[in-house]
Design an enzyme around this catalytic site. Structure first.
Site, PDB file in Angstrom:
ATOM      1  N   GLY A  69      68.270  33.830 -15.764  1.00 45.22           N
ATOM      2  CA  GLY A  69      69.587  34.395 -16.005  1.00 45.22           C
ATOM      3  C   GLY A  69      69.838  34.737 -17.455  1.00 45.22           C
ATOM      4  O   GLY A  69      70.743  35.510 -17.777  1.00 45.22           O
ATOM      5  N   ASP A 109      62.188  23.880 -20.375  1.00 43.28           N
ATOM      6  CA  ASP A 109      63.640  24.076 -20.409  1.00 43.28           C
ATOM      7  C   ASP A 109      64.365  22.893 -21.050  1.00 43.28           C
ATOM      8  O   ASP A 109      64.721  21.923 -20.387  1.00 43.28           O
ATOM      9  CB  ASP A 109      64.199  24.340 -19.007  1.00 43.28           C
ATOM     10  CG  ASP A 109      63.901  25.750 -18.533  1.00 43.28           C
ATOM     11  OD1 ASP A 109      63.494  26.575 -19.356  1.00 43.28           O
ATOM     12  OD2 ASP A 109      64.073  26.028 -17.332  1.00 43.28           O
ATOM     13  N   GLY A 146      74.225  35.973 -19.949  1.00 45.58           N
ATOM     14  CA  GLY A 146      72.838  36.095 -20.369  1.00 45.58           C
ATOM     15  C   GLY A 146      72.590  35.747 -21.819  1.00 45.58           C
ATOM     16  O   GLY A 146      71.498  35.987 -22.348  1.00 45.58           O
ATOM     17  N   ARG A 164      57.196  28.031 -12.199  1.00 47.58           N
ATOM     18  CA  ARG A 164      57.660  26.654 -11.980  1.00 47.58           C
ATOM     19  C   ARG A 164      57.674  26.315 -10.499  1.00 47.58           C
ATOM     20  O   ARG A 164      57.411  27.157  -9.649  1.00 47.58           O
ATOM     21  CB  ARG A 164      59.046  26.510 -12.592  1.00 47.58           C
ATOM     22  CG  ARG A 164      60.003  27.566 -12.062  1.00 47.58           C
ATOM     23  CD  ARG A 164      61.182  27.844 -12.978  1.00 47.58           C
ATOM     24  NE  ARG A 164      60.817  28.479 -14.223  1.00 47.58           N
ATOM     25  CZ  ARG A 164      61.513  28.378 -15.359  1.00 47.58           C
ATOM     26  NH1 ARG A 164      62.638  27.692 -15.369  1.00 47.58           N
ATOM     27  NH2 ARG A 164      61.139  28.973 -16.461  1.00 47.58           N
ATOM     28  N   ARG A 167      60.008  31.761 -26.781  1.00 48.48           N
ATOM     29  CA  ARG A 167      59.252  30.703 -26.104  1.00 48.48           C
ATOM     30  C   ARG A 167      57.841  31.196 -25.778  1.00 48.48           C
ATOM     31  O   ARG A 167      57.640  32.368 -25.468  1.00 48.48           O
ATOM     32  CB  ARG A 167      59.969  30.266 -24.826  1.00 48.48           C
ATOM     33  CG  ARG A 167      61.429  29.919 -25.051  1.00 48.48           C
ATOM     34  CD  ARG A 167      61.980  29.005 -23.989  1.00 48.48           C
ATOM     35  NE  ARG A 167      61.979  29.563 -22.659  1.00 48.48           N
ATOM     36  CZ  ARG A 167      62.442  28.923 -21.574  1.00 48.48           C
ATOM     37  NH1 ARG A 167      62.926  27.698 -21.701  1.00 48.48           N
ATOM     38  NH2 ARG A 167      62.421  29.480 -20.385  1.00 48.48           N
ATOM     39  N   ASP A 192      63.664  23.755 -10.468  1.00 53.06           N
ATOM     40  CA  ASP A 192      63.482  24.987 -11.236  1.00 53.06           C
ATOM     41  C   ASP A 192      63.181  24.719 -12.705  1.00 53.06           C
ATOM     42  O   ASP A 192      62.923  25.657 -13.462  1.00 53.06           O
ATOM     43  CB  ASP A 192      64.723  25.889 -11.111  1.00 53.06           C
ATOM     44  CG  ASP A 192      66.006  25.176 -11.497  1.00 53.06           C
ATOM     45  OD1 ASP A 192      66.427  24.288 -10.743  1.00 53.06           O
ATOM     46  OD2 ASP A 192      66.589  25.505 -12.540  1.00 53.06           O
ATOM     47  N   ASN A 193      63.186  23.454 -13.102  1.00 56.87           N
ATOM     48  CA  ASN A 193      62.848  23.090 -14.482  1.00 56.87           C
ATOM     49  C   ASN A 193      61.541  22.308 -14.555  1.00 56.87           C
ATOM     50  O   ASN A 193      61.302  21.593 -15.527  1.00 56.87           O
ATOM     51  CB  ASN A 193      63.980  22.268 -15.108  1.00 56.87           C
ATOM     52  CG  ASN A 193      65.245  23.085 -15.312  1.00 56.87           C
ATOM     53  OD1 ASN A 193      65.188  24.292 -15.464  1.00 56.87           O
ATOM     54  ND2 ASN A 193      66.388  22.427 -15.297  1.00 56.87           N
TER      55      ASN A 193
END
Length: 692
Positions: free
Chosen positions: A143, A346, A188, A252, A245, A336-337
């Site tokens: 996002g 994250d 965002g 993931r 990053r 999701d992490n």
């Protein structure tokens, strides 16, 4: 940089203002690109394999939307106004063949914030789902993050840096670059606070030897967004900022959940539910690209997939064991992490423990304590189970179950191996070691000892001796650890229930008068923990400061006696006791960090940056790059903000200060403000920090 060789067969010829060259010889096309580029970032060699191997949604329809049948969507980053560097990590940028000189590049801030697109870059956002706080949330996705592409590792890169990245490419990503199809109701954007936290913690974890994604830079700007930091109805304008990053891949666990059928609890499903052939395609890509040894060793697909899952389980167990051993708490361990490569991924409301507390919660919005420090190993296992479910039937459930049975023994093995090194137990493994470690943790909890500093002190505990000499050595060891204990005021403050007292009393009355309603309303409130804290607070209220110190003295004397007995057995049969002691000290001081990224350290750097001084971020980065040793000239912050303490008691050569300073407070004085050293216990104001 290689040169372009130009040979002129006759003097320059001019035609219509254009210089014509009769003869030109080239070293190569790469040299032309290097010589003609305005910025070294324009010379990065991209090979964006994932966009060729996995389905790509080519639509650039604006606004948030469901993305079906694709793993990535093309996006266009939103430029920042007047982007400028806050800091860069030379060590991370070296993975791309760059260095700190990029800070002098006038195009650097624009390229590394996504405000300008580098040649060869193909901006995209990744689609994934996730279980958030135990419930399936449906489509999530990048996002705020934006894939820029995959950069080929330079030929002269240290081979050690590629041991965990066999594909030879680094995915680079900008986080905070604007809207994507997965932004939902957000904008965002990221702000200076969150970007600095992710940047510093990524590099801190790498220096500690913990698997992690990397961070190459932080860019801020004159663009502004509104943020309500604590959701308290007090919003303010903050600067839009972007962190670069770097990782082999940011795929993931949740990437495989986009194919999930309707969830029986939430009724949600993945956007690509039923498109199982894409799941198989993504699994093939992951194994072939990032686990080539497994691909080559297992011609049978089911065996290959099982071996892959076994490796992910092992890497995850190792990663979380390393977290526990440095007191790191992630804060948002949703599926999701969780990285498919076993990397720490994250960095949001993370925290390193100060005073040891197994129930430590770094995320102020985690009311139930689901992601507390002590829960992390079990939560990682839960997430692995969800990954196994998402991989079925490519990974048969019965085989996944067998592999999952290996998780806890592997975690315990990794944890115990690391803890033995932290305690300097290098020659023998005794069954009683587990109990010794458990008793150490209980002693630290009872005394409110600082986690990082207590372990660091243990290398100063001498080898066992005899008679009066041993009694004196034990006394000195106890003195060292007593300096890391909490004061009565600190323990009281840390034991107060986190729930509003009136709400707690209402629930307790309800438990007696209306058990059914109590059961419904108290679900997920962790009421037992609240009552335990209340009970401990009551005990502390009955103690004086002197009584507490006496109890802490007894607790540490008891444990250190056991520890020194274990050290005595450790040195049995050692011919050169001095050499063995030096080895022990070296291993312990290379395992127990002197400095970790405590919340007050990063907060001080954030406040400096928000006031226009980026030097403290850069200074903290240099300190964190060498967490096991003192960095001359960088012992304390260079910026005085809220972090400034009043003049403390004088420190002697061993770093001893006044009792007030040792207790984590600041001794009052009329002198000028000074700063708390990076390796000190946190100042009193640090207890007020809250991260959501």
């Amino acid at each position: 940089m290689a040169a372009i060789r130009i040979r002129l067969s006759r003097p320059y010829l001019f035609r219509s203002g254009i210089i014509l060259l009769r003869s030109v010889s080239f070293v190569g096309m790469d040299d032309i690109r290097l010589a003609t580029s305005r910025s070294p970032l324009e010379s990065l060699e991209f090979d964006n394999v994932v966009l060729k191997k996995l389905p790509l949604d080519a639509s650039q329809e604006p606004g948030a939307r469901m993305v079906r049948g694709a793993c990535f969507s093309r996006v266009q980053p939103t430029p920042l106004t007047n982007p400028k560097f806050v800091a860069v990590s030379g060590r991370a940028l070296a993975l791309l063949g760059l260095n700190e000189e990029v800070m002098k590049d006038p195009f650097g801030p624009a390229y590394l914030s996504g405000s300008k697109v580098m040649p060869g870059s193909e901006p995209a956002a990744h689609c994934y789902c996730g279980h958030q706080f135990g419930n399936f949330a449906g489509q999530l996705g990048d996002g705020a993050a934006c894939y820029l592409g995959e950069v080929k590792a330079p030929a002269d890169l240290d081979p050690e840096l590629l041991k965990e990245n066999l594909c030879g490419r680094w995915e680079i990503q900008v986080k905070g670059a604007g809207l994507t199809p997965f932004s939902r109701t957000a904008d965002g954007r990221k702000v200076l606070r969150s970007s600095i936290r992710e940047f510093l913690c990524s590099e801190a974890m790498y220096a500690l030897g913990i698997p992690t994604t990397r961070a190459g830079s932080v860019v801020t700007s004159d663009s502004k967004v509104v943020r309500d930091v604590f959701y308290s109805g007090n919003p303010r304008m903050e600067r839009c900022s972007v962190v670069l990053r770097i990782a082999p891949t940011f795929i993931r666990f949740g990437s495989f959940e986009i194919f999930k059928r309707e969830d029986e609890n939430t009724g949600r499903q993945g956007p690509s539910s039923g498109l199982d052939e894409i799941r198989t395609q993504m699994l093939d890509y992951i194994i072939e690209t990032f686990y080539p040894e497994i691909q080559q060793s297992h011609p049978d697909t089911v065996e290959r997939n099982t071996a892959f899952f076994r490796e992910v389980v092992s890497r995850t167990a190792r990663m979380v064991a390393q977290w526990q051993c440095v007191g790191f708490c992630h804060g948002v361990l949703n599926t999701d992490n969780m990285s498919i490569l076993g990397l720490t991924l994250d960095y949001g409301p993370f925290g390193f423990m100060d005073r040891f507390d197994p129930d430590f919660i770094c995320n102020a919005s985690d009311d139930s304590g689901r992601y507390s420090y002590k829960a992390q190993p079990a939560i990682c296992r839960w997430n692995l189970v969800k990954l196994a479910e998402a991989l079925a039937p490519d990974l048969p459930p019965e085989l996944a179950e067998v592999v999952m049975d290996e998780y806890l023994p592997q975690y315990n093995s990794f944890y115990m191996a690391s803890m033995r090194r932290k305690l300097g137990l290098l020659r023998k493994e005794e069954p009683e070691d587990e109990m010794l470690i458990t008793q150490l943790m209980q002693t630290m909890h009872n005394t409110g000892a600082d986690f990082t500093n207590s372990f660091r002190c243990l290398s100063q505990v001498s080898w066992p001796s005899e008679g009066e000499e041993e009694a004196e050595a034990l006394k000195q060891a106890v003195h060292l650890l007593m300096k890391q204990c909490a004061s009565l005021a600190e323990l009281k403050d840390g034991s107060r229930p986190t729930m509003d007292p009136r709400e707690l009393m209402t629930l307790l009355n309800m438990a007696q008068n209306n058990p059914a309603l109590f059961q419904m309303l108290s679900q997920g409130r962790n009421l037992t923990k609240q009552l335990e804290r209340l009970g401990r607070l009551k005990e502390l209220m009955e103690l004086s400061e002197d009584q507490l110190k006496e109890k802490q003295l007894e607790d540490w004397t008891r444990w250190l006696t056991l520890y020194r007995e274990r050290l005595r057995r450790e040195c049995d049969g050692v011919s050169d006791a001095q050499a063995a002691h030096e080895e022990r000290v070296h291993v312990m001081d290379s395992t127990n960090p002197r400095v970790v990224l405590r919340n007050y350290i990063v907060q001080n750097a954030i406040e400096a940056a928000e006031n226009g001084d980026f030097s403290e971020v850069q200074r903290v980065l240099k300190v964190l790059e060498q967490p096991f040793s003192s960095v001359p000239g960088l012992e304390q912050p260079g910026w005085v903000g809220r972090g400034g303490a009043s003049e403390p008691g004088e420190r002697d050569e061993q770093g001893e200060g006044s009792e007030e300073e040792e207790a984590g407070g600041e001794a009052s004085s009329a002198g000028a403000p000074v700063l708390v050293p990076y390796d000190s216990k946190p100042p009193a104001w640090a207890r007020e920090l809250s991260v959501t």
